[in-house]
Design an enzyme around this catalytic site. Structure first.
Site, PDB file in Angstrom:
ATOM      1  N   GLU A 102       0.821  -1.153  -0.054  1.00 43.56           N
ATOM      2  CA  GLU A 102       0.082   0.017  -0.119  1.00 43.56           C
ATOM      3  C   GLU A 102       0.942   1.511   0.153  1.00 43.56           C
ATOM      4  OE1 GLU A 102      -2.696   1.636  -0.424  1.00 43.56           O
ATOM      5  OE2 GLU A 102      -4.320   0.937   0.730  1.00 43.56           O
ATOM      6  N   ASP A 103       0.417   2.325  -0.237  1.00 39.37           N
ATOM      7  CA  ASP A 103       0.939   3.593  -0.014  1.00 39.37           C
ATOM      8  C   ASP A 103       1.126   4.222   1.159  1.00 39.37           C
ATOM      9  OD1 ASP A 103      -1.824   3.944  -0.252  1.00 39.37           O
ATOM     10  OD2 ASP A 103      -1.526   5.832  -1.742  1.00 39.37           O
ATOM     11  N   ASP A 106      -3.759   4.968   6.797  1.00 38.34           N
ATOM     12  CA  ASP A 106      -4.446   6.085   7.574  1.00 38.34           C
ATOM     13  C   ASP A 106      -5.221   5.666   8.617  1.00 38.34           C
ATOM     14  OD1 ASP A 106      -5.162   8.626   7.964  1.00 38.34           O
ATOM     15  OD2 ASP A 106      -6.419   8.913   6.223  1.00 38.34           O
ATOM     16  N   PHE A 155      -1.832  15.652   5.487  1.00 36.55           N
ATOM     17  CA  PHE A 155      -2.090  15.309   4.181  1.00 36.55           C
ATOM     18  C   PHE A 155      -1.028  15.220   3.249  1.00 36.55           C
ATOM     19  CE2 PHE A 155      -3.718  14.979  -0.147  1.00 36.55           C
ATOM     20  CZ  PHE A 155      -4.561  13.919  -0.222  1.00 36.55           C
ATOM     21  N   ARG A 168       0.954  12.295  -8.029  1.00 30.97           N
ATOM     22  CA  ARG A 168       1.551  10.862  -7.821  1.00 30.97           C
ATOM     23  C   ARG A 168       3.049  10.911  -8.388  1.00 30.97           C
ATOM     24  NH1 ARG A 168      -2.714   7.526  -6.223  1.00 30.97           N
ATOM     25  NH2 ARG A 168      -4.843   7.910  -7.293  1.00 30.97           N
TER      26      ARG A 168
END
Ligand code: IMP
Length: 178
Positions: A102-103, A106, A155, A168
Site C-alpha cells: 500500500e501507499d 491512515d 495530508f 503521484r
C-alpha cells in the site's frame, strides 16, 4: 526544495526521494530475509502503490511474483470512511505467502478490509507493507509489518500518493501546508 502546488493547495517538502530510496532498500532486504526459500506474491493496491511497488520489487533479490488490486474509498483530503469494493483478486492464491503493498495506512479501514477479503482465499500467510503509516489516525488494532515512515496526521502527496488524481509523479513526498 521549493513548495509545490497541486490543484488549489500548496504542499511543502517532507520526505526526500533519497531518504525514501534508502528506506525502501531496507524494506526489500527485510522481506528477502523473512521470505528466504519462499516465493511471496506481492499484491499492490492501485493506484497509490505503483511507485512503491516498482521500487520495492527491485530490492527483493529472491523469487517473487506480483499482482494488483483496486479499492475505491478516498476523495479529496479527508477519508470518506467507506471502503467500497475490491477488484482484481481473481487468481487462486491458496497456500501463497501474500504481502499486500500500500501507499499509506491512515484510518486502517482499507487495510483491515483487504486483509479480511484476502484471508477468505486461504493464503498461507498475509503481511502488509506500506511506505507511510499515520498511527494517530488508526481506527483498528492493526500494525503494518513493513513500514517506510511513521508520519503525523498531515495530508501528503508524491511518491504515488495523490490529491484528487494529481501529485503521484512527484519523486519526493510533500505535506499540505496549513
Ligand atoms: P485508510 O483506509 O483510511 O487507511 O486510507 C487508505 C487510503 O487513503 C490510501 O490508500 C490512500 O489512497 C488514501 N490516503 C490516506 N491518507 C492520504 C494522504 O495523506 N494522501 C493521499 N492519500 C491518502
Amino acid at each position: 526544495m521549493p513548495d509545490v502546488n497541486v490543484h488549489d493547495k500548496t504542499f511543502s517538502p517532507f520526505i526526500t526521494a533519497d531518504l525514501i530510496q534508502k528506506r525502501v532498500a531496507e524494506l526489500g532486504a527485510a522481506i528477502d530475509t523473512d521470505y528466504a526459500g519462499k516465493k511471496p506474491l506481492l499484491i499492490g493496491v492501485l493506484n497509490g502503490s505503483v511507485i512503491f511497488m516498482a521500487d520495492l520489487l527491485r530490492h527483493i533479490k529472491s523469487a517473487c511474483e506480483i499482482g494488483f488490486i483496486r479499492v475505491s474509498s478516498y476523495h479529496g483530503t479527508e477519508s470518506s470512511g467507506k471502503v467500497r469494493n475490491v477488484m482484481g483478486i481473481n487468481d487462486d492464491i491458496t497456500g501463497r505467502d501474500i504481502i499486500i503493498v500500500e501507499d499509506i495506512v491512515d484510518t486502517g479501514d482499507t487495510a483491515v478490509y483487504l486483509i479480511d477479503e484476502i484471508k477468505k482465499k486461504n493464503p498461507a500467510s498475509i503481511k502488509f507493507a506500506t511506505i507511510l503509516f499515520k498511527p494517530t489516525a488508526l481506527r483498528h488494532a492493526i500494525k503494518p509489518d513493513y513500514i517506510g515512515f511513521e508520519i503525523p496526521p498531515a495530508f501528503v502527496v508524491g511518491y504515488g500518493l495523490d490529491y484528487d488524481g494529481l501529485g503521484r509523479n512527484l519523486a519526493d513526498i510533500y505535506q499540505l501546508k496549513s
